[in-house]
Design a protein around this motif. Structure first.
Motif, mmCIF file in Angstrom:
data_model
loop_
_atom_site.group_PDB
_atom_site.id
_atom_site.type_symbol
_atom_site.label_atom_id
_atom_site.label_comp_id
_atom_site.label_asym_id
_atom_site.label_seq_id
_atom_site.Cartn_x
_atom_site.Cartn_y
_atom_site.Cartn_z
ATOM 1 N N ASN A 1 -1.171 1.083 15.597
ATOM 2 C CA ASN A 1 -2.503 1.089 14.996
ATOM 3 C C ASN A 1 -2.808 -0.235 14.305
ATOM 4 O O ASN A 1 -1.894 -0.993 13.943
ATOM 5 C CB ASN A 1 -2.616 2.223 13.976
ATOM 6 N N ASP A 2 -4.099 -0.526 14.145
ATOM 7 C CA ASP A 2 -4.492 -1.659 13.311
ATOM 8 C C ASP A 2 -3.972 -1.409 11.899
ATOM 9 O O ASP A 2 -3.909 -0.269 11.438
ATOM 10 C CB ASP A 2 -6.008 -1.807 13.267
ATOM 11 N N GLU A 3 -3.600 -2.463 11.211
ATOM 12 C CA GLU A 3 -3.012 -2.320 9.885
ATOM 13 C C GLU A 3 -3.898 -1.480 8.967
ATOM 14 O O GLU A 3 -5.096 -1.716 8.842
ATOM 15 C CB GLU A 3 -2.781 -3.697 9.260
ATOM 16 N N LEU A 4 -3.290 -0.479 8.365
ATOM 17 C CA LEU A 4 -4.013 0.431 7.478
ATOM 18 C C LEU A 4 -4.171 -0.199 6.102
ATOM 19 O O LEU A 4 -3.199 -0.633 5.478
ATOM 20 C CB LEU A 4 -3.249 1.745 7.359
ATOM 21 N N THR A 5 -5.400 -0.266 5.624
ATOM 22 C CA THR A 5 -5.713 -0.757 4.283
ATOM 23 C C THR A 5 -6.598 0.269 3.582
ATOM 24 O O THR A 5 -7.049 1.248 4.185
ATOM 25 C CB THR A 5 -6.455 -2.113 4.335
ATOM 26 N N THR A 6 -6.868 0.030 2.324
ATOM 27 C CA THR A 6 -7.737 0.955 1.585
ATOM 28 C C THR A 6 -9.162 0.949 2.121
ATOM 29 O O THR A 6 -9.938 1.874 1.859
ATOM 30 C CB THR A 6 -7.752 0.607 0.084
ATOM 31 N N ASP A 7 -9.528 -0.093 2.881
ATOM 32 C CA ASP A 7 -10.873 -0.179 3.452
ATOM 33 C C ASP A 7 -10.962 0.405 4.854
ATOM 34 O O ASP A 7 -12.059 0.473 5.426
ATOM 35 C CB ASP A 7 -11.335 -1.652 3.497
ATOM 36 N N GLN B 1 -8.461 7.609 4.110
ATOM 37 C CA GLN B 1 -8.423 8.857 3.349
ATOM 38 C C GLN B 1 -7.787 9.987 4.140
ATOM 39 O O GLN B 1 -7.070 10.822 3.574
ATOM 40 C CB GLN B 1 -9.835 9.250 2.887
ATOM 41 N N ASN B 2 -8.031 10.021 5.452
ATOM 42 C CA ASN B 2 -7.381 11.034 6.273
ATOM 43 C C ASN B 2 -5.869 10.834 6.295
ATOM 44 O O ASN B 2 -5.101 11.808 6.279
ATOM 45 C CB ASN B 2 -7.931 11.012 7.700
ATOM 46 N N PHE B 3 -5.436 9.579 6.351
ATOM 47 C CA PHE B 3 -4.001 9.297 6.333
ATOM 48 C C PHE B 3 -3.399 9.734 5.001
ATOM 49 O O PHE B 3 -2.339 10.363 4.966
ATOM 50 C CB PHE B 3 -3.739 7.812 6.567
ATOM 51 N N LEU C 1 0.825 -1.214 0.000
ATOM 52 C CA LEU C 1 0.000 0.000 0.000
ATOM 53 C C LEU C 1 0.855 1.258 0.000
ATOM 54 O O LEU C 1 0.487 2.273 -0.603
ATOM 55 C CB LEU C 1 -0.924 -0.003 1.215
ATOM 56 N N LEU C 2 2.011 1.194 0.646
ATOM 57 C CA LEU C 2 2.877 2.374 0.735
ATOM 58 C C LEU C 2 3.341 2.812 -0.655
ATOM 59 O O LEU C 2 3.383 4.008 -0.956
ATOM 60 C CB LEU C 2 4.073 2.060 1.633
ATOM 61 N N GLN C 3 3.699 1.853 -1.509
ATOM 62 C CA GLN C 3 4.137 2.191 -2.861
ATOM 63 C C GLN C 3 3.010 2.814 -3.671
ATOM 64 O O GLN C 3 3.218 3.776 -4.422
ATOM 65 C CB GLN C 3 4.662 0.950 -3.587
#
Length: 403
Positions: free
Chosen positions: A243-249, A254-256, A205-207
């Motif tokens: 934090n819980d793993e950040l995903t597109t869901d 969107q704030n991140f 996701l970072l890329q």
């Protein structure tokens, strides 16, 4: 920088390293009397992503870092130096970059494939490995901001920003720093840029985020129309915020992304404002374009025009130079109904002079920031780019760059 609340809900805070990162910068001897080597270290291996120059003479450290990240999309440290680009240095340059990588890995006790390498400075000169090794030996794991100074060349100041945003109830920090003043016309990123976060981010996701957000930030600045051999932006996420793993869901995704974009955008603008010899930051906003690509190319064409840049330096409201820059693109333009404003003052009205007050316009052009708004009257899309004026001092700096 004073803490402030952004409209997207994240905070701009004084520059700080996110959790789990250490750094340092030293004067090793590559430069006469300024810090010239630095590093960043994450206490744990971090997710990593990068964007890199499209210049065909891509420098040895840039190639090495790209290949290193592409192996497993992880880094734990980055070693960086100024004054010497280690670019167009043949096979020896590749060997020297790899040796720098190994020296850092050995000192930190980590895998060599977790070390990125970044260099900036004069092209074509061999990297003095005795000085590089000395600098690595002197670097420590500290909390100072010396690394942000160690990468500077003709920059007038270090360029930093930190933001904080809530992700799954945890405070996540995103911090960035960069260098860039000359040879700025990115086709991926900028001279050297580093963005660190303690967020936990899903693999890959970072890329995606970096590649997307670079397009509207670093790729939309220009100083002199030249793309360096060493350009790169690298980002790391070590997950130390908890934090819980950040995903597109994720609800906070969107704030991140907005906070991440803010970091890149502010650094990009800082580079444009600090262009070699520059006295003004120039921002161009395009509206009512046929599509986003057209809006982006028109805005960058205007900030990249030497004639526009010199007119702004001379405080000359010669709007024909702006119109000519627009017309040089292949963007869809309503050539009979294009309008231009400068600092909110009407300059061109439906492709004719707006009969502005010359004295008022000249006074406005004396501001430190010049904002140009263009209405292409061809759709609804918008775009934005940043640049600077072109001054006598730019020629003075680059006429004697090696000395």
């Amino acid at each position: 920088m004073l803490k402030s609340e952004d409209e997207t809900g994240f905070n701009i805070v004084p520059f700080t390293w996110p959790k789990g990162y250490k750094s340092d910068g030293v004067h090793a001897g590559l430069r006469k009397d300024k810090k010239d080597m630095g590093w960043i270290f994450s206490e744990t291996p971090a997710q990593a992503a990068g964007t890199y120059t499209t210049n065909q003479f891509q420098a040895a450290p840039t190639k090495l870092t790209k290949n290193t990240i592409n192996q497993d999309h992880k880094l734990q440290a980055i070693i960086m130096n100024s004054a010497n680009a280690n670019s167009v240095t043949g096979n020896q340059g590749d060997l020297d970059a790899a040796k720098s990588q190994k020296l850092v890995a050995d000192k930190l006790g980590i895998d060599q494939d977790l070390v990125g390498v970044a260099s900036t400075g004069v092209i074509g000169e061999p990297l003095p490995m005795d000085i590089i090794e000395k600098g690595i030996n002197e670097l420590q794991l500290l909390d100072n901001d010396n690394a942000t100074y160690a990468i500077l060349t003709t920059d007038k100041h270090n360029k930093t920003i930190s933001t904080q945003v809530q992700v799954a109830g945890k405070t996540v920090t995103i911090s960035g720093f960069c260098k860039g003043s000359g040879m700025i016309h990115p086709k991926m990123a900028t001279m050297l840029g580093f963005v660190l976060t303690d967020a936990k981010v899903a693999d890959g996701l970072l890329q995606l985020m970096l590649s997307n957000e670079v397009e509207t930030t670093f790729n939309q600045i220009t100083v002199d129309g030249d793309t360096s051999t060493n350009d790169m932006v690298v980002t790391m996420a070590n997950g130390q915020a908890g934090n819980d793993e950040l995903t597109t869901d994720s609800p906070d995704y969107q704030n991140f992304v907005s906070a991440f974009n803010k970091v890149l955008a502010e650094l990009a603008k800082d580079i444009a404002a600090d262009g070699e010899g520059a006295t003004k930051l120039v921002e161009v906003n395009v509206k009512n374009a046929a599509n986003h690509d057209d809006a982006q190319k028109v805005s960058k064409a205007i900030v990249g025009s030497s004639l526009v840049k010199t007119a702004i330096f001379g405080q000359d409201a010669n709007w024909g130079r702006i119109i000519a820059a627009i017309g040089q693109t292949n963007a869809k333009v309503d050539i009979d109904h294009t309008s231009v404003w400068l600092n909110g003052l009407a300059l061109v009205d439906n492709s004719k002079t707006a009969n502005f007050d010359e004295a008022e316009m000249k006074e406005s052009l004396g501001n430190d920031k010049i904002t140009i708004l263009v209405d292409l009257n061809s759709g609804t899309a918008t775009g934005q780019a940043w640049g600077c004026d072109l001054t006598y001092n730019y020629v003075r700096i680059n006429a004697s760059y090696r000395s």
